[in-house]
Enzyme design. Structure first.
Site, PDB file in Angstrom:
ATOM      1  N   ASP A 167       0.789  -1.033   0.036  1.00 14.82           N
ATOM      2  CA  ASP A 167       0.002   0.107   0.095  1.00 14.82           C
ATOM      3  C   ASP A 167       0.994   1.301   0.054  1.00 14.82           C
ATOM      4  O   ASP A 167       1.847   1.627   1.091  1.00 14.82           O
ATOM      5  CB  ASP A 167      -0.885  -0.046   1.331  1.00 14.82           C
ATOM      6  CG  ASP A 167      -2.182   0.753   1.178  1.00 14.82           C
ATOM      7  OD1 ASP A 167      -2.240   1.641  -0.011  1.00 14.82           O
ATOM      8  OD2 ASP A 167      -2.974   0.507   1.827  1.00 14.82           O
ATOM      9  N   ASP A 168       0.647   2.167  -0.934  1.00 15.08           N
ATOM     10  CA  ASP A 168       1.281   3.457  -1.183  1.00 15.08           C
ATOM     11  C   ASP A 168       2.607   3.350  -1.190  1.00 15.08           C
ATOM     12  O   ASP A 168       3.535   4.234  -0.956  1.00 15.08           O
ATOM     13  CB  ASP A 168       0.942   4.172   0.130  1.00 15.08           C
ATOM     14  CG  ASP A 168      -0.323   4.973  -0.039  1.00 15.08           C
ATOM     15  OD1 ASP A 168      -1.085   4.759  -1.027  1.00 15.08           O
ATOM     16  OD2 ASP A 168      -0.772   5.876   0.827  1.00 15.08           O
TER      17      ASP A 168
ATOM     18  N   CYS B 195      -7.525   4.688  -2.703  1.00 14.55           N
ATOM     19  CA  CYS B 195      -7.339   3.549  -2.219  1.00 14.55           C
ATOM     20  C   CYS B 195      -8.478   2.431  -2.991  1.00 14.55           C
ATOM     21  O   CYS B 195      -8.293   1.820  -3.762  1.00 14.55           O
ATOM     22  CB  CYS B 195      -7.188   3.342  -0.886  1.00 14.55           C
ATOM     23  SG  CYS B 195      -6.674   1.417  -0.423  1.00 14.55           S
TER      24      CYS B 195
ATOM     25  N   HIS C 156     -10.352  -2.685  -0.099  1.00 17.21           N
ATOM     26  CA  HIS C 156     -10.059  -1.487   0.860  1.00 17.21           C
ATOM     27  C   HIS C 156     -10.401  -1.704   2.432  1.00 17.21           C
ATOM     28  O   HIS C 156     -11.218  -2.790   2.535  1.00 17.21           O
ATOM     29  CB  HIS C 156     -10.877  -0.250   0.330  1.00 17.21           C
ATOM     30  CG  HIS C 156     -10.527   1.105   1.346  1.00 17.21           C
ATOM     31  ND1 HIS C 156      -9.542   1.658   1.676  1.00 17.21           N
ATOM     32  CD2 HIS C 156     -11.455   1.599   2.148  1.00 17.21           C
ATOM     33  CE1 HIS C 156      -9.497   2.410   2.284  1.00 17.21           C
ATOM     34  NE2 HIS C 156     -10.752   2.843   2.679  1.00 17.21           N
TER      35      HIS C 156
END
Length: 303
Positions: free
Chosen positions: A39-40, A78, A132
């Site tokens: 994530d990210d 997201c 998510h």
């Protein structure tokens, strides 16, 4: 059984994976698939030429597969991006443009990636953040999705204060002196190793999600020590590109929500360095957990 390892690094347009090419002999068997979502994670990792990053496991995976230099997320949020990845549909089709809408509300009969494998005789399983946070999709999986029990932060004192204050977000970074599996991603890596041992003798699609380096940048202290503050350079040019549309700029809505970040105005150089250090530490921590999973894949003869 042999298999593919697909590593989808979410939200900043990086996609690592091995090519979908098989020989006739390989096509006759069902190949396992391990999907890793991070994530990210920005393209600030070794295989993209970043000299400061410590990402040996992602770099090794990249060297065995295909590195995409121009791959972009569907939307810089997201849930819409994860929904697109797992359904193959654009946000304008799924009608998911926010963090509140489950795609089944608008496209109830869509077949997800996991569901496709499940419908074709695979054991499919989800660990941690694939859809998510707060959402899941039971039709996609052979068994209920698993989520880590550990909290976002590692310091018990800080967790108590946040509980008492009923704050959702604490500080933007933390470096607790704890074991890897005292935090969510280490717990997830341990679970992935356990599941690989359980499913090794049947065709599987295993989706493993890691939270870091999404904010808050939390990682065990030893990962922060890899990046001394004096090694952190500030950006050479903090100005926006010439003629950039205003819509493309941001006032850091996510970052502003953390208790130690000012609600407006620029960040100090000191805070900027700390955040950059913490980001690199969180990315190195995530990479180490990926390494544990890949090592077990090798040990079991599944790679």
């Amino acid at each position: 059984m042999r298999g593919w390892v697909l590593s989808f690094v979410m939200a900043f347009g990086l996609l690592l994976g091995s090519p979908f090419v098989t020989s006739p002999a390989q096509a006759a068997e069902k190949l396992n698939v391990l999907m890793i979502a991070v994530d990210d994670l920005r393209p600030q990792i070794g295989c993209y030429g970043d000299k400061l990053a410590r990402t040996p496991n992602l770099d090794r995976l990249a060297s065995r597969g295909v590195v995409f230099n121009r791959a972009y997320c569907q939307q810089a949020v997201c849930s819409p991006s994860r929904t697109s990845l797992m359904t193959g549909c654009r946000p304008d089709t799924t009608k998911v443009w926010d963090l509140k809408t489950h795609f089944r509300k608008n496209i109830p009969d869509v077949v997800t990636l996991g569901q496709c494998f499940k419908n074709n005789g695979y054991h499919t399983q989800s660990l941690s953040k694939i859809f998510h946070s707060g959402f899941d999709d039971p039709p996609s999986w052979s068994v209920p999705a698993w989520f880590p029990k550990n909290k976002n932060y590692g310091d018990p004192g800080l967790l108590r204060k946040l509980d008492e204050a009923k704050r959702v977000k604490g500080p933007a970074w933390e470096s607790p002196d704890v074991a890897d599996n005292a935090l969510r991603d280490g717990e997830t890596a341990d679970k992935a190793v356990e599941v690989l041992r359980e499913v090794k003798d049947k065709p599987f699609f295993l989706a493993v999600g890691f939270y870091k380096p999404h904010l808050p940048f939390v990682a065990p202290k030893k990962y922060f020590e890899m990046f001394p503050l004096e090694s952190i350079r500030l950006p050479d040019n903090p100005n926006p590109p010439k003629d950039v549309p205003e819509l493309a700029l941001t006032d850091w809505g996510e970052l502003r929500g953390y208790m130690d970040v000012p609600q407006s105005g620029p960040l100090s150089d000191e805070m900027t360095r700390k955040l950059i250090q913490a980001y690199y530490a969180a990315a190195a921590y995530a990479d180490a957990q990926i390494g544990k999973v890949l090592a077990e894949l090798e040990r079991l003869g599944l790679a």
